[in-house]
Design a protein around this motif. Structure first.
Motif, PDB file in Angstrom:
ATOM      1  N   GLY A 186    -108.929 -22.857 -78.681  1.00 21.14           N
ATOM      2  CA  GLY A 186    -107.938 -22.787 -79.446  1.00 21.14           C
ATOM      3  C   GLY A 186    -108.672 -21.687 -80.705  1.00 21.14           C
ATOM      4  O   GLY A 186    -107.582 -21.765 -81.759  1.00 21.14           O
ATOM      5  N   GLU A 187    -109.507 -21.194 -81.160  1.00 22.13           N
ATOM      6  CA  GLU A 187    -109.516 -20.518 -82.283  1.00 22.13           C
ATOM      7  C   GLU A 187    -109.093 -19.510 -82.413  1.00 22.13           C
ATOM      8  O   GLU A 187    -108.921 -18.731 -82.009  1.00 22.13           O
ATOM      9  N   CYS A 188    -108.618 -18.697 -83.821  1.00 20.14           N
ATOM     10  CA  CYS A 188    -107.860 -17.606 -84.403  1.00 20.14           C
ATOM     11  C   CYS A 188    -108.446 -16.820 -84.788  1.00 20.14           C
ATOM     12  O   CYS A 188    -109.420 -17.810 -85.519  1.00 20.14           O
ATOM     13  N   LEU A 189    -108.737 -15.879 -83.909  1.00 13.81           N
ATOM     14  CA  LEU A 189    -110.229 -15.200 -84.256  1.00 13.81           C
ATOM     15  C   LEU A 189    -110.253 -13.869 -85.931  1.00 13.81           C
ATOM     16  O   LEU A 189    -110.597 -14.084 -86.558  1.00 13.81           O
ATOM     17  N   GLU A 190    -108.855 -14.011 -86.505  1.00 12.28           N
ATOM     18  CA  GLU A 190    -108.414 -13.538 -87.759  1.00 12.28           C
ATOM     19  C   GLU A 190    -108.078 -14.632 -88.952  1.00 12.28           C
ATOM     20  O   GLU A 190    -109.094 -14.113 -89.260  1.00 12.28           O
ATOM     21  N   SER A 191    -108.090 -15.378 -88.290  1.00 15.24           N
ATOM     22  CA  SER A 191    -108.261 -16.576 -89.244  1.00 15.24           C
ATOM     23  C   SER A 191    -108.288 -18.039 -88.532  1.00 15.24           C
ATOM     24  O   SER A 191    -107.047 -19.181 -88.059  1.00 15.24           O
ATOM     25  N   PRO A 192    -109.546 -18.778 -88.944  1.00 17.10           N
ATOM     26  CA  PRO A 192    -109.779 -19.419 -88.055  1.00 17.10           C
ATOM     27  C   PRO A 192    -108.953 -21.051 -88.702  1.00 17.10           C
ATOM     28  O   PRO A 192    -108.864 -21.229 -88.168  1.00 17.10           O
ATOM     29  N   GLU A 193    -108.850 -20.838 -90.086  1.00 20.27           N
ATOM     30  CA  GLU A 193    -107.558 -21.798 -90.913  1.00 20.27           C
ATOM     31  C   GLU A 193    -106.403 -21.726 -89.654  1.00 20.27           C
ATOM     32  O   GLU A 193    -104.895 -23.124 -89.968  1.00 20.27           O
ATOM     33  N   HIS A 194    -106.069 -21.383 -89.268  1.00 20.91           N
ATOM     34  CA  HIS A 194    -104.919 -21.420 -88.239  1.00 20.91           C
ATOM     35  C   HIS A 194    -105.137 -21.996 -86.922  1.00 20.91           C
ATOM     36  O   HIS A 194    -104.256 -21.244 -85.416  1.00 20.91           O
ATOM     37  N   SER A 195    -106.818 -21.384 -86.305  1.00 20.02           N
ATOM     38  CA  SER A 195    -107.011 -21.974 -84.943  1.00 20.02           C
ATOM     39  C   SER A 195    -106.225 -23.537 -84.564  1.00 20.02           C
ATOM     40  O   SER A 195    -105.483 -24.059 -84.696  1.00 20.02           O
ATOM     41  N   VAL A 196    -105.761 -22.869 -82.999  1.00 20.79           N
ATOM     42  CA  VAL A 196    -105.094 -24.219 -82.508  1.00 20.79           C
ATOM     43  C   VAL A 196    -105.795 -25.055 -81.181  1.00 20.79           C
ATOM     44  O   VAL A 196    -106.834 -24.579 -81.139  1.00 20.79           O
ATOM     45  N   ARG A 197    -105.551 -26.118 -80.891  1.00 21.29           N
ATOM     46  CA  ARG A 197    -106.230 -27.263 -79.890  1.00 21.29           C
ATOM     47  C   ARG A 197    -106.491 -27.028 -78.586  1.00 21.29           C
ATOM     48  O   ARG A 197    -105.318 -26.120 -78.136  1.00 21.29           O
ATOM     49  N   ALA A 218    -104.802 -24.090 -71.137  1.00 20.98           N
ATOM     50  CA  ALA A 218    -104.079 -24.897 -72.065  1.00 20.98           C
ATOM     51  C   ALA A 218    -104.890 -24.713 -73.507  1.00 20.98           C
ATOM     52  O   ALA A 218    -105.916 -25.204 -73.800  1.00 20.98           O
ATOM     53  N   ILE A 219    -104.011 -24.709 -73.912  1.00 20.73           N
ATOM     54  CA  ILE A 219    -103.500 -24.813 -76.450  1.00 20.73           C
ATOM     55  C   ILE A 219    -102.499 -24.703 -76.116  1.00 20.73           C
ATOM     56  O   ILE A 219    -101.271 -25.201 -75.291  1.00 20.73           O
ATOM     57  N   ASP A 220    -102.349 -25.330 -77.154  1.00 22.58           N
ATOM     58  CA  ASP A 220    -101.758 -25.651 -77.757  1.00 22.58           C
ATOM     59  C   ASP A 220    -100.242 -24.369 -78.010  1.00 22.58           C
ATOM     60  O   ASP A 220    -100.912 -23.312 -78.326  1.00 22.58           O
TER      61      ASP A 220
END
Length: 113
Positions: free
Chosen positions: A86-97, A45-47
């Motif tokens: 929840g880590e965004c692989l391309e842009s870590p600043e866009h990661s979700v919970r 489960a992620i955001d």
């Protein structure tokens, strides 16, 4: 926080989620994407809100793997989100919970992190 102290919310039946797909649920006012992955199902489960577009669409993304990571690709910008963290692989600043998920019987439960 241990899994015993989390507030668990039933969201659906495990059999309601087709293998290698996701569904969206509203948990304590938060849009959450719940995924069923693999032949021996694992649940994640992620955001659900894509941080780049602010659209509630991650549950509709394509599930797959990149190396050892199980990911979902956002249907809008194609960014990949690790379903465990929840880590965004391309842009870590866009990661979700990422949220805690468990199955009791056939009931899927989610607890927000």
């Amino acid at each position: 926080m241990t899994t015993e102290t989390l507030q668990w919310t039933p969201v659906c039946l495990a059999s309601d989620i087709l293998p290698d797909t996701g569904v969206c649920a509203l948990v304590e006012g938060v849009h959450v994407a719940i995924f069923r992955v693999g032949p021996t199902p694992q649940f994640f489960a992620i955001d659900n809100v894509d941080p780049k577009s602010q659209a509630s669409v991650l549950s509709r993304g394509l599930v797959g793997s990149l190396g050892e990571r199980i990911v979902v690709a956002s249907p809008l910008y194609k960014n990949h989100f690790d379903l465990r963290s929840g880590e965004c692989l391309e842009s870590p600043e866009h990661s979700v919970r990422a949220h805690a998920v468990r199955v009791e019987g056939d009931q899927v439960l989610v607890a927000l992190n």
